[in-house]
Design a protein around this motif. Structure first.
Motif, PDB file in Angstrom:
ATOM      1  N   ILE A 117       0.874  -1.099  -0.074  1.00  0.00           N
ATOM      2  CA  ILE A 117      -0.003   0.086   0.035  1.00  0.00           C
ATOM      3  C   ILE A 117       0.815   1.393  -0.173  1.00  0.00           C
ATOM      4  O   ILE A 117       0.236   2.566  -0.437  1.00  0.00           O
ATOM      5  N   TYR A 118       2.154   1.343   0.446  1.00  0.00           N
ATOM      6  CA  TYR A 118       2.997   2.474   0.376  1.00  0.00           C
ATOM      7  C   TYR A 118       3.757   2.468  -0.921  1.00  0.00           C
ATOM      8  O   TYR A 118       4.317   1.521  -1.264  1.00  0.00           O
ATOM      9  N   ASP A 119       4.028   3.629  -1.116  1.00  0.00           N
ATOM     10  CA  ASP A 119       5.112   3.916  -2.218  1.00  0.00           C
ATOM     11  C   ASP A 119       6.407   4.698  -1.461  1.00  0.00           C
ATOM     12  O   ASP A 119       6.120   5.550  -0.511  1.00  0.00           O
ATOM     13  N   TRP A 120       7.651   4.436  -1.915  1.00  0.00           N
ATOM     14  CA  TRP A 120       8.719   5.093  -1.292  1.00  0.00           C
ATOM     15  C   TRP A 120       9.363   6.211  -2.213  1.00  0.00           C
ATOM     16  O   TRP A 120       8.974   6.229  -3.381  1.00  0.00           O
ATOM     17  N   LEU A 121      10.105   6.984  -1.792  1.00  0.00           N
ATOM     18  CA  LEU A 121      10.606   8.143  -2.496  1.00  0.00           C
ATOM     19  C   LEU A 121      11.538   7.539  -3.526  1.00  0.00           C
ATOM     20  O   LEU A 121      11.658   8.225  -4.664  1.00  0.00           O
ATOM     21  N   ALA A 122      12.263   6.474  -3.087  1.00  0.00           N
ATOM     22  CA  ALA A 122      13.151   6.044  -4.155  1.00  0.00           C
ATOM     23  C   ALA A 122      12.897   4.507  -4.381  1.00  0.00           C
ATOM     24  O   ALA A 122      12.185   3.889  -3.237  1.00  0.00           O
ATOM     25  N   TRP A 123      13.073   3.829  -5.540  1.00  0.00           N
ATOM     26  CA  TRP A 123      12.561   2.831  -5.792  1.00  0.00           C
ATOM     27  C   TRP A 123      13.778   1.871  -6.605  1.00  0.00           C
ATOM     28  O   TRP A 123      14.383   2.373  -7.357  1.00  0.00           O
ATOM     29  N   PRO A 124      13.937   0.558  -6.217  1.00  0.00           N
ATOM     30  CA  PRO A 124      15.324  -0.046  -6.689  1.00  0.00           C
ATOM     31  C   PRO A 124      14.829  -0.507  -8.146  1.00  0.00           C
ATOM     32  O   PRO A 124      13.620  -1.016  -8.419  1.00  0.00           O
ATOM     33  N   ALA A 125      15.674  -0.909  -9.089  1.00  0.00           N
ATOM     34  CA  ALA A 125      15.572  -1.534 -10.265  1.00  0.00           C
ATOM     35  C   ALA A 125      15.875  -3.116  -9.795  1.00  0.00           C
ATOM     36  O   ALA A 125      15.934  -3.432  -8.607  1.00  0.00           O
ATOM     37  N   LYS A 126      15.371  -4.004 -10.689  1.00  0.00           N
ATOM     38  CA  LYS A 126      15.455  -5.307 -10.414  1.00  0.00           C
ATOM     39  C   LYS A 126      16.966  -5.918  -9.952  1.00  0.00           C
ATOM     40  O   LYS A 126      17.047  -6.864  -9.408  1.00  0.00           O
ATOM     41  N   ASP A 127      17.860  -5.177 -10.436  1.00  0.00           N
ATOM     42  CA  ASP A 127      19.178  -5.613 -10.010  1.00  0.00           C
ATOM     43  C   ASP A 127      19.697  -4.920  -8.765  1.00  0.00           C
ATOM     44  O   ASP A 127      20.751  -4.915  -8.281  1.00  0.00           O
ATOM     45  N   SER A 128      18.742  -4.241  -7.952  1.00  0.00           N
ATOM     46  CA  SER A 128      18.805  -3.504  -6.922  1.00  0.00           C
ATOM     47  C   SER A 128      19.573  -2.126  -6.955  1.00  0.00           C
ATOM     48  O   SER A 128      19.846  -1.432  -5.993  1.00  0.00           O
ATOM     49  N   THR A 129      19.899  -1.505  -8.255  1.00  0.00           N
ATOM     50  CA  THR A 129      20.574  -0.315  -8.304  1.00  0.00           C
ATOM     51  C   THR A 129      19.530   0.695  -7.978  1.00  0.00           C
ATOM     52  O   THR A 129      18.153   0.182  -8.315  1.00  0.00           O
ATOM     53  N   LEU A 130      19.643   1.775  -7.684  1.00  0.00           N
ATOM     54  CA  LEU A 130      18.521   2.783  -7.106  1.00  0.00           C
ATOM     55  C   LEU A 130      17.960   3.276  -8.574  1.00  0.00           C
ATOM     56  O   LEU A 130      18.432   4.075  -9.396  1.00  0.00           O
ATOM     57  N   GLY A 131      16.763   3.632  -8.142  1.00  0.00           N
ATOM     58  CA  GLY A 131      15.888   4.455  -9.404  1.00  0.00           C
ATOM     59  C   GLY A 131      14.786   5.306  -8.720  1.00  0.00           C
ATOM     60  O   GLY A 131      14.794   5.361  -7.450  1.00  0.00           O
ATOM     61  N   PRO A 132      14.082   5.883  -9.552  1.00  0.00           N
ATOM     62  CA  PRO A 132      13.123   6.902  -9.018  1.00  0.00           C
ATOM     63  C   PRO A 132      11.833   6.233  -8.321  1.00  0.00           C
ATOM     64  O   PRO A 132      11.438   5.210  -8.565  1.00  0.00           O
ATOM     65  N   GLY A 133      11.379   6.818  -7.473  1.00  0.00           N
ATOM     66  CA  GLY A 133      10.027   6.338  -6.893  1.00  0.00           C
ATOM     67  C   GLY A 133       9.061   7.626  -6.746  1.00  0.00           C
ATOM     68  O   GLY A 133       8.822   8.294  -7.730  1.00  0.00           O
ATOM     69  N   LEU A 134       8.511   7.892  -5.566  1.00  0.00           N
ATOM     70  CA  LEU A 134       7.843   9.268  -5.655  1.00  0.00           C
ATOM     71  C   LEU A 134       8.663  10.437  -5.939  1.00  0.00           C
ATOM     72  O   LEU A 134       8.024  11.521  -6.573  1.00  0.00           O
ATOM     73  N   ALA A 135       9.810  10.389  -5.668  1.00  0.00           N
ATOM     74  CA  ALA A 135      10.963  11.393  -5.991  1.00  0.00           C
ATOM     75  C   ALA A 135      11.458  11.295  -7.185  1.00  0.00           C
ATOM     76  O   ALA A 135      11.637  10.056  -7.726  1.00  0.00           O
ATOM     77  N   THR A 136      11.557  12.405  -8.095  1.00  0.00           N
ATOM     78  CA  THR A 136      12.229  12.153  -9.431  1.00  0.00           C
ATOM     79  C   THR A 136      13.513  12.611  -9.283  1.00  0.00           C
ATOM     80  O   THR A 136      14.286  12.581 -10.255  1.00  0.00           O
TER      81      THR A 136
END
Length: 580
Positions: A117-136
């Protein structure tokens, strides 16, 4: 000045002592929001049909509660309907403390019941590298003492927009001295203030550099990056929110059956995550390994945690075996180091702790308990490719003879008895079997084990108390952590005085932690982490047992499994869908 920016679209013989635990009623009481939260106002379900178009919908109507699939405050524990094809039911070994507030439970729990139910500000890619979430984007200041976060467009499941005020409020929940989230102590030690610049921009002020701050906004390194709606939370209060939470993720909360399950409905997210492939989701507690497997084989559930020794049975039944690779590090952890109450106890002696570690045949444990599904890490939480990893590290060898000699030299030639708390943990339901195996290894060197069966919610509540309760001093448990690219947050969660798990609150560890907090680059921080890890390893307060995947059995009808490496189960569920 360093910044990051990305696109904003979706990306596709042992004595057993039983501890008391809360009674679990067969009636499975539903926790629904009290009528008072609705303010007595009748709410038309047509107003709740489309959260994107309904911008006028306000939290003051109590819609966060009314969204319980049309269930009003008079919710009752009626019998569940027969599962439909659009239903996904998941059986897990633990629901932790069953507290879905990101600021009030462990990440291991929030990663299962909160991530839907929650979104995070940052979200990982499938290989665990960091990507965008609610934050751009996030940008570090030239003096390294602040980070500015820019937000994209998203809405909560009550139809209201996610704003910088919501993010500020969500972060500040973890800064409260009463917050018990996994990394709240670290955030309190680093963050001085949060300032809103506009509806879509805010700045986090720090008292010392934090080069891996963006990592800390992702679900890999805490629940602090999860965002909740400020107005609704303040309206209903903490207890009201925990009874009927609202987020912006791919599912909306429906109900919580205490001691039994969390139920969700598809929310059709408009942020960076996929719309769920099922209409309804139930995450239910089935603590017994054999019962989970039986429910999977009968079709009562479509996805279930399994233990490594059940893999062959799952395949023989024509079911799928799925895994989250490199999900977790498990370690034998000891409580009480640095506490005067432990000084005269056997496990208060580092040589005794080392003896207990050397007595464990980890290769055999991996083969017999984990059916080969695991590797032996050289250090807890740190692996190849993670910040602070040293390629010269090697796992310590099994040596029962040296273990016996260390015990004799420490004054325990005839051994002693040690308490070990044994609880299955989400992602590692096999932990109780591992504890039994460890007890056998210790018996071979004269040490008796008093196994205390419990649940993870109970024992995690104990080790979060300050001071530690008497029953934990000198005791041990098998605990776990993820292995992430940037692990300073995890080191700080386990060891120093500000940590949640509180394993090594010594002056030396606090000094090392303070030095790490001054690092201005990832390179400097990596070197500081190496020192922290080496010191912690030398004290044997967290002896690494195995690095393992998280294993699941799935019905043949389930498709879409594409796991995040080391990711929690709740991050994976929206991508599952019925096989066409």
């Amino acid at each position: 000045m360093r910044s990051w920016r990305a696109w904003t679209g979706r990306h596709v013989s042992c004595k057993l002592t039983l501890t008391s635990t809360p009674e679990r009623s067969s009636a499975r009481p539903y926790i629904c929001a009290p009528e008072a939260f609705l303010g007595g106002e009748e709410i038309s379900m047509s107003r709740l049909s489309n959260r994107r178009s309904n911008s006028a919908l306000r939290r003051s109507t109590g819609v966060g509660v009314a969204l319980l699939l049309g269930l009003s405050a008079g919710c009752t524990a009626a019998g569940d309907p027969e599962p439909a094809e659009a239903d996904l039911t998941v059986a897990v070994s633990s629901l932790g403390k069953e507290n879905i507030d990101p600021s009030a439970d462990t990440l291991a729990t929030i990663g299962v019941i909160g991530a839907p139910i929650y979104d995070w500000l940052a979200w990982p890619a499938k290989d665990s590298t960091l990507g965008p979430g609610l934050a751009t984007s996030w940008t570090e200041s030239a003096d390294h003492l602040s980070w500015t976060i820019e937000l994209g467009a998203a809405t909560f499941s009550d139809g209201t927009a996610v704003t910088a005020e919501d993010v500020k409020f969500s972060i500040e929940l973890h800064l409260d001295p009463d917050a018990t989230s996994s990394l709240s102590g670290l955030w309190r030690s680093k963050v001085t203030s949060v300032t809103v610049n506009s509806e879509t921009s805010l700045t986090v002020q720090l008292n010392s550099p934090w080069p891996t701050f963006p990592d800390a906004l992702s679900p890999y390194e805490g629940a602090q990056g999860a965002v909740v709606p400020k107005a609704y939370y303040e309206e209903v209060g903490a207890e009201g929110f925990r009874a009927a939470p609202v987020g912006s993720g791919p599912w909306r909360f429906v109900r919580h059956d205490l001691g039994s399950a969390f139920v969700y409905q598809r929310a059709d997210p408009d942020s960076y995550r996929q719309p769920p492939g099922y209409e309804n989701l139930t995450v239910k507690l089935v603590a017994e390994n054999s019962t989970r497997l039986a429910e999977l084989r009968s079709g009562a559930v479509q996805l279930a945690e399994i233990t490594p020794d059940q893999v062959a049975q799952v395949r023989e039944a024509g079911l799928q075996v799925l895994e989250i690779p490199d999900f977790t590090d498990t370690a034998l952890t000891f409580f009480g180091e640095g506490d005067p109450r432990a000084e005269d106890l056997p496990t208060g002696d580092v040589d005794v702790r080392r003896a207990l570690a050397l007595a464990i045949n980890r290769p055999e444990l991996v083969e017999r308990v984990l059916a080969g599904y695991g590797t032996i890490p050289a250090r807890f939480i740190v692996g190849e490719g993670t910040l602070g990893y040293d390629s010269s590290w090697q796992p310590e060898s099994y040596d029962p003879n040296q273990a016996s000699q260390l015990l004799a030299d420490a004054g325990y030639p005839d051994g002693f008895t040690v308490d070990v708390y044994s609880a299955p943990i989400a992602g590692a339901p096999w932990v109780p079997r591992a504890v039994e195996a460890i007890a056998g290894y210790w018996q071979a060197i004269g040490v008796q084990t008093n196994i205390i069966p419990t649940d993870y919610g109970t024992v995690s509540s104990l080790y979060r108390q300050r001071p530690l309760p008497d029953e934990l001093i000198g005791a041990a448990m098998v605990n776990l952590s993820q292995v992430t690219n940037s692990n300073i947050t995890l080191q700080n969660a386990y060891y120093p005085s500000s940590s949640v798990v509180y394993l090594l609150p010594t002056e030396q560890m606090d000094t090392l932690s303070a030095a790490a907090s001054q690092a201005q680059s990832r390179e400097e921080l990596g070197a500081a982490i190496t020192e922290m890890v080496d010191y912690a390893d030398s004290q044997y307060v967290a002896f690494p047992l195995a690095r393992t995947p998280s294993l699941f059995g799935a019905a043949a009808s389930v498709a879409g499994w594409s796991p995040y490496q080391s990711g929690y189960l709740g991050m994976q569920l929206e991508e599952l869908r019925p096989k066409s």
